[in-house]
Design an enzyme around this catalytic site. Structure first.
Site, short mmCIF file in Angstrom:
data_model
loop_
_atom_site.label_atom_id
_atom_site.label_comp_id
_atom_site.label_asym_id
_atom_site.label_seq_id
_atom_site.Cartn_x
_atom_site.Cartn_y
_atom_site.Cartn_z
N CYS A 6 26.48 17.89 47.31
CA CYS A 6 27.91 17.32 46.36
C CYS A 6 28.23 16.32 46.96
CB CYS A 6 29.17 18.67 46.85
SG CYS A 6 29.36 20.09 46.57
N1 CO8 Z 1 34.48 36.16 34.98
C1 CO8 Z 1 35.83 37.69 34.58
N2 CO8 Z 1 35.86 37.88 36.52
C2 CO8 Z 1 35.25 37.82 37.04
C3 CO8 Z 1 34.38 35.98 37.00
C4 CO8 Z 1 33.97 35.73 35.50
N3 CO8 Z 1 33.24 35.01 35.39
N4 CO8 Z 1 33.61 35.80 38.45
C5 CO8 Z 1 34.31 37.08 39.08
N5 CO8 Z 1 35.22 37.11 38.21
C6 CO8 Z 1 35.62 38.41 38.83
C7 CO8 Z 1 35.40 38.74 40.20
O1 CO8 Z 1 34.62 40.29 40.43
C8 CO8 Z 1 36.31 39.61 41.45
O2 CO8 Z 1 37.02 40.23 40.74
P1 CO8 Z 1 37.76 41.53 42.07
O3 CO8 Z 1 38.93 41.07 42.28
O4 CO8 Z 1 37.87 42.72 41.35
O5 CO8 Z 1 36.27 42.17 43.36
C9 CO8 Z 1 37.35 38.58 40.53
O6 CO8 Z 1 36.93 37.84 39.59
C10 CO8 Z 1 38.07 37.12 41.69
O7 CO8 Z 1 36.48 36.73 42.41
P2 CO8 Z 1 36.43 35.49 43.30
O8 CO8 Z 1 36.86 36.29 44.69
O9 CO8 Z 1 34.94 34.99 43.40
O10 CO8 Z 1 36.95 34.17 42.24
P3 CO8 Z 1 37.81 33.06 42.95
O11 CO8 Z 1 39.10 33.46 42.86
O12 CO8 Z 1 36.64 33.40 44.34
O13 CO8 Z 1 37.06 32.07 41.69
C11 CO8 Z 1 35.26 30.59 42.47
C12 CO8 Z 1 35.91 31.77 42.67
C13 CO8 Z 1 35.60 29.73 40.91
C14 CO8 Z 1 33.95 30.29 42.39
C15 CO8 Z 1 35.71 29.75 44.05
O14 CO8 Z 1 35.69 30.85 44.81
C16 CO8 Z 1 35.77 28.33 43.78
O15 CO8 Z 1 35.42 27.45 43.45
N6 CO8 Z 1 35.06 28.80 45.38
C17 CO8 Z 1 35.01 26.84 45.78
C18 CO8 Z 1 33.71 26.80 45.56
C19 CO8 Z 1 32.80 25.44 45.97
O16 CO8 Z 1 33.37 24.22 45.79
N7 CO8 Z 1 31.20 25.58 45.72
C20 CO8 Z 1 30.99 24.07 46.08
C21 CO8 Z 1 29.73 24.24 45.41
S1 CO8 Z 1 29.29 23.21 44.49
C22 CO8 Z 1 28.66 22.16 45.93
O17 CO8 Z 1 28.11 21.98 47.00
C23 CO8 Z 1 27.15 21.45 45.10
C24 CO8 Z 1 25.94 22.26 45.28
C25 CO8 Z 1 24.90 21.63 44.43
C26 CO8 Z 1 24.86 21.35 43.01
C27 CO8 Z 1 24.29 22.16 42.63
C28 CO8 Z 1 23.86 22.41 41.41
C29 CO8 Z 1 23.51 23.94 40.47
#
Ligand code: CO8
Length: 379
Positions: free
Chosen positions: A155
């Site tokens: 990132c």
């Molecule tokens: N549809 C429906 N429901 C879903 C989905 C979906 N697609 N995904 C998850 N849910 C559900 C889960 O199962 C969960 O249900 P329950 O409460 O029953 O357990 C509920 O929704 C909440 O899930 P999460 O806790 O996972 O949801 P969040 O509110 O935390 O949101 C995010 C998920 C959007 C991923 C969030 O946590 C986030 O953005 N976090 C930060 C992530 C971030 O910034 N990461 C950086 C990655 S990028 C990077 O570092 C570069 C890497 C190199 C590039 C790679 C290229 C491939």
């Protein structure tokens, strides 16, 4: 001597994928998987695949759509990855082509030609091969003298590369540096993983870094300070690598693709980024309220809202902290550069801005910049 950013460019792929399209394909794939594995799911030998939802994606991340370098295959439930046609060793590679498209825009913005450049840094989350460096291929294709090298910092690849460019100009080892971020993320996305299939998009960004003395652009940004920190974390990981053959493991196994503990990342990175930025701004003798525009990493809208709220005690407007991830999604290191390239021309000389990335590593990279008087129209 001042070191400046004198040009920035974004190359956007022509193929767009909406949340709805992506979710429709994933859900059809999940239903098919569950049907095929019904017995194993019932016996507890494997888990049922949950369905995805476009509403969840937008609410949890702010992402509405993303661009794909190649769309073919991503929405085909018998494929679930982009089918990128192979190129021969004589042809320009995919990432070099993306890089050159962005570089040409940045060069034009900076009123420069290839002859002015003497260092090329290609910096991104993945390069499509180990060597020769994509940067050297770009250097060759554009007829640039001097040197080129690739950097990988996930990132923070773009901000860390801008800092290397700053250092090279400040030290006198380069006169004018072309920094390019061809973020071809789609081949590493697990489109069969409900929790991450929506996160990434493809794009290429580029920037020109040089001395103020040589800058001729209409919009010039003085780099006042650069900062980079890293702290090891397994919460964002891809085990893709050249050891797969020796380890005799499946090079396409799930752990070889992007995976993360998104909740933990959110909780751990936001306070780190807020502290980092507050320290940097105060060390420069400024207050956070002096920053006119925040070009922040584009991973998650809620992350950016939390970070800026921690810093300023209020939500920032789109004018103060432009969001591009609604249309581009998370483009690895390129997000803050897209935000900058598309939203800096309207600011006035004297205005301060912050370009900041945060994510895998963990890594945080930031540049405190100030607009100076432009030299001439860039056309
Ligand atoms: N549809 C429906 N429901 C879903 C989905 C979906 N697609 N995904 C998850 N849910 C559900 C889960 O199962 C969960 O249900 P329950 O409460 O029953 O357990 C509920 O929704 C909440 O899930 P999460 O806790 O996972 O949801 P969040 O509110 O935390 O949101 C995010 C998920 C959007 C991923 C969030 O946590 C986030 O953005 N976090 C930060 C992530 C971030 O910034 N990461 C950086 C990655 S990028 C990077 O570092 C570069 C890497 C190199 C590039 C790679 C290229 C491939």
């Amino acid at each position: 001597m001042s070191v400046v950013i004198s040009g920035a460019g974004v190359w956007t792929p022509e193929h767009r994928i909406s949340n709805e399209e992506l979710v429709e394909a994933y859900n059809r794939w999940a239903v098919q998987y569950n049907r095929k594995n019904q017995e194993a799911i019932e016996s507890g030998a494997c888990e049922e695949k949950p369905l995805s939802s476009a509403e969840f994606i937008e609410k949890a991340s702010g992402i509405k759509s993303r661009y794909a370098y190649i769309k073919d295959g991503i929405l085909d439930i018998d494929t679930m990855f982009p089918r990128i046609p192979p190129r021969s060793e004589e042809q320009l590679s995919h990432q070099a082509e993306m890089a050159i498209s962005a570089a040409e825009i940045a060069l034009q913005q900076a009123a420069k030609t290839s002859e002015d450049i003497d260092m090329v840094i290609v910096s991104c989350a993945y390069t499509e091969r180990s060597y020769p460096a994509i940067a050297i291929e770009v250097q060759h294709a554009l007829g640039i003298q001097g040197s080129g090298f690739d950097m990988l910092v996930a990132c923070s690849a773009a901000t860390f590369a801008l800092q290397r460019a700053y250092d090279a100009i400040a030290a006198g080892s380069a006169r004018c540096v072309l920094v390019i971020n061809p973020e071809l993320t789609s081949p590493q996305v697990n489109y069969c993983d409900r929790d991450s299939h929506f996160i990434f998009g493809d794009v290429a960004t580029a920037a020109i870094v040089e001395s103020d003395a040589s800058a001729r652009a209409e919009h010039i940004w003085d780099i006042l300070d650069t900062r980079a920190i890293t702290r090891y974390s397994n919460n964002i990981r891809s085990n893709f690598g050249y050891l797969a053959r020796s380890e005799a493991v499946d090079p396409f196994a799930e752990d070889r693709l992007f995976h993360q503990n998104g909740r933990k990342v959110f909780k751990e990175v936001c306070p780190m980024a807020a502290r980092h930025l507050a320290d940097q701004i105060r060390a420069a003798g400024l207050e956070v309220s002096d920053i006119r525009r925040w070009w922040l990493h584009q991973a998650n809208l809620n992350m950016n809202l939390l970070i800026t709220k921690k810093l300023l005690g209020r939500n920032l407007t789109q004018d103060e902290a432009p969001t591009v991830l609604d249309t581009y999604a998370n483009t690895a290191s390129a997000g803050s550069i897209i935000a900058f390239a598309q939203n800096h021309q309207d600011l006035d000389p004297g205005d301060y801005g912050i370009i900041c990335s945060f994510g895998a590593g963990y890594s945080i990279g930031s540049l405190l910049i100030q607009k100076t008087e432009g030299k001439m129209g860039s056309g």
